[in-house]
Design a protein around this motif. Structure first.
Motif, PDB file in Angstrom:
ATOM      1  N   TYR A 197       0.821  -1.209   0.000  1.00  0.00           N
ATOM      2  CA  TYR A 197       0.000   0.000   0.000  1.00  0.00           C
ATOM      3  C   TYR A 197       0.859   1.265   0.000  1.00  0.00           C
ATOM      4  O   TYR A 197       1.929   1.300   0.605  1.00  0.00           O
TER       5      TYR A 197
ATOM      6  N   SER B  44       0.226   5.755   0.170  1.00  0.00           N
ATOM      7  CA  SER B  44      -0.762   6.816   0.374  1.00  0.00           C
ATOM      8  C   SER B  44      -0.048   8.158   0.411  1.00  0.00           C
ATOM      9  O   SER B  44       1.134   8.242   0.757  1.00  0.00           O
TER      10      SER B  44
ATOM     11  N   VAL C 237      -4.842   6.726  -2.034  1.00  0.00           N
ATOM     12  CA  VAL C 237      -4.518   5.426  -1.435  1.00  0.00           C
ATOM     13  C   VAL C 237      -4.447   4.424  -2.568  1.00  0.00           C
ATOM     14  O   VAL C 237      -5.379   4.304  -3.359  1.00  0.00           O
TER      15      VAL C 237
ATOM     16  N   ASP D 204      -9.146   6.526  -3.559  1.00  0.00           N
ATOM     17  CA  ASP D 204      -8.819   7.882  -3.131  1.00  0.00           C
ATOM     18  C   ASP D 204     -10.053   8.490  -2.476  1.00  0.00           C
ATOM     19  O   ASP D 204     -11.194   8.168  -2.850  1.00  0.00           O
TER      20      ASP D 204
END
Length: 461
Positions: free
Chosen positions: A181, A183, A228, A302
């Motif tokens: 991940y 972000s 994200v 997002d």
């Protein structure tokens, strides 16, 4: 003699070329750190790039590291025309190569984790050809020792027994890890607060025109956009797409507010980039005074967070930072972003602070001189914090700061504005209606025996 010299020259040229070497890459595809923590080991491969031609009868030795156990392999020594699957456990992949390989039980030493591969009769493995070595049966891998799941390549001539590809990066790791991940804050808060009442935004560019759904009015809201991303599709052992939830913590001056203060009923709060409310999203102010936004478990997306001017309370002048955590089922959430810049809310003014401004003390005269480089006059709002922490607010009862002029503000004007009659140590902030930071200040205390400059700090609109 001439032939002898030519032979020496040829030998010198060959020697200058240096030794040939096979190169073994690390994992062809990386593994998800988060998925590996909560899930199973996935089949993985490394790529061998041959730096010296291998011919029929040549032997390649693959020595596996401590993280892999090949002692139970069944070797049939049968050649494969495309891929060679050895006991259903290890696969040698040719890709578009026209050569063929097979296991060689006589040369293998499985008890010591060494698998021997023979080049079969037919096309050679020419210089810069490649093949992959895959651990197909993941039961061969000890998960706790995945970092030691390696393979080291070496080769010898089947004709002479001489070593081939003797130097180079001959070892590769089957498991190279990457975070699944990521972000970031794509669009930060940028609210400019109206300077007098400080309950609405004078300027703000983070959402559409007033009245455009899902927003009520430009003057009451400000937004932040978080990105994200789930990179699981490009990684081995990914976390399932519907598993993660997201927790974004926005740090600022929220300690005097509740979530209800900042999220007016009927307005968008947490939305997709298309402006659609995200069902199940929650927003709270925690005990530390941070705003905590939680998105429910779903495919990652997002998202925007919109805050509104709190009714009956002033908007805080503050800098924001943000943390984003992905809750994926592991021992603890993954920090996808930490203390990233999330923007700020500022007054629509030039703000000058003098953190130490003593007034009313015998023998001490304190003053501040303002240089207004604008043509227009500017009015001043003064706030102060007293010795016991009380907050004071006043509009200075003096002429505006005249344009193109230096104006002195003495301690008497400050004391009169706040009704101070006794010696007091203040932290004074001047909120000035001026653009472009063209008003500057110089503050000092005069004790009769000398002048001491006072520290100032300035924010321009």
């Amino acid at each position: 003699m001439k032939l002898f010299k030519k032979a020496l020259l040829a030998t010198a040229i060959f020697g200058a070329m240096g030794a040939h070497a096979a190169d073994v890459t690390d994992a062809v595809q990386k593994t998800s750190v988060q998925g590996f923590e909560i899930g199973a080991v996935a089949a993985s491969s490394v790529r061998v790039i041959v730096r010296e031609q291998l011919e029929a009868g040549d032997i390649v030795y693959l020595k596996f590291g401590e993280g892999v156990d090949i002692s139970g392999l069944t070797l049939t020594d049968a050649p494969g025309t495309s891929d060679v699957v050895i006991g259903g456990d290890v696969t040698i992949k040719y890709g578009s190569g026209t050569f063929t390989l097979s296991s060689n039980a006589a040369e293998s030493d499985l008890a010591n984790n060494i698998l021997a591969i023979e080049v079969n009769t037919g096309d050679p493995v020419v210089l810069d050809s490649s093949f992959e070595v895959e651990i197909t049966n993941t039961a061969l891998v000890t998960k706790a020792k995945a970092a030691q799941a390696t393979v080291t390549y070496s080769a010898k001539s089947g004709l002479t027994g001489a070593a081939k590809d003797t130097t180079g990066k001959n070892t590769g790791s089957f498991y190279v890890f990457a975070d699944q991940y990521t972000s970031s804050v794509k669009t930060a808060f940028n609210g400019v607060i109206e300077r007098v009442d400080q309950v609405t935004f004078e300027k703000n560019g983070n959402f559409p025109t007033a009245g455009t759904a899902p927003f009520d009015a430009v003057a009451t809201s400000d937004g932040i956009l978080f990105t994200v991303k789930d990179n699981g599709s490009s990684l081995l052992s990914p976390v399932g797409a519907a598993v993660p939830s997201v927790v974004a913590t926005i740090s600022g001056s929220f300690k005097d507010y509740t979530a209800a203060d900042l999220l007016t009923a009927g307005e968008a709060k947490v939305t997709t980039t298309a402006g659609v409310d995200i069902t199940g999203a929650t927003v709270v102010v925690d005990t530390a005074g941070d705003l905590v936004v939680t998105l429910p478990a779903a495919a990652l997306t997002d998202f925007n967070v919109y805050l509104t001017a709190p009714t009956g309370k002033k908007l805080p002048v503050t800098d924001f930072t943000a943390d984003v955590e992905i809750v994926f089922g592991g021992a603890k959430p993954f920090a996808a972003a930490s203390s990233v810049d999330a923007g700020k809310w500022i007054l629509d003014a030039t703000v000058i602070n003098i953190p130490y401004f003593p007034v009313g003390f015998e023998g001490v005269s304190t003053s501040v001189h303002f240089a207004n480089e604008n043509k227009a006059d500017a009015d001043v709002i003064v706030t102060a914090i007293g010795e016991s922490g009380e907050e004071l607010t006043a509009v200075l009862e003096l002429a505006d700061l005249a344009g193109d002029t230096v104006t002195k503000v003495g301690q008497k004007a400050i004391m009169d504005a706040f009704g101070i009659t006794t010696p007091t140590k203040l932290s004074v902030t001047f909120n000035i209606n001026a653009d472009s930071g063209t008003i500057n200040a110089y503050a000092f205390s005069n004790t009769g025996t000398g002048r001491q400059a006072l520290v100032t700090s300035q924010q321009t609109k």
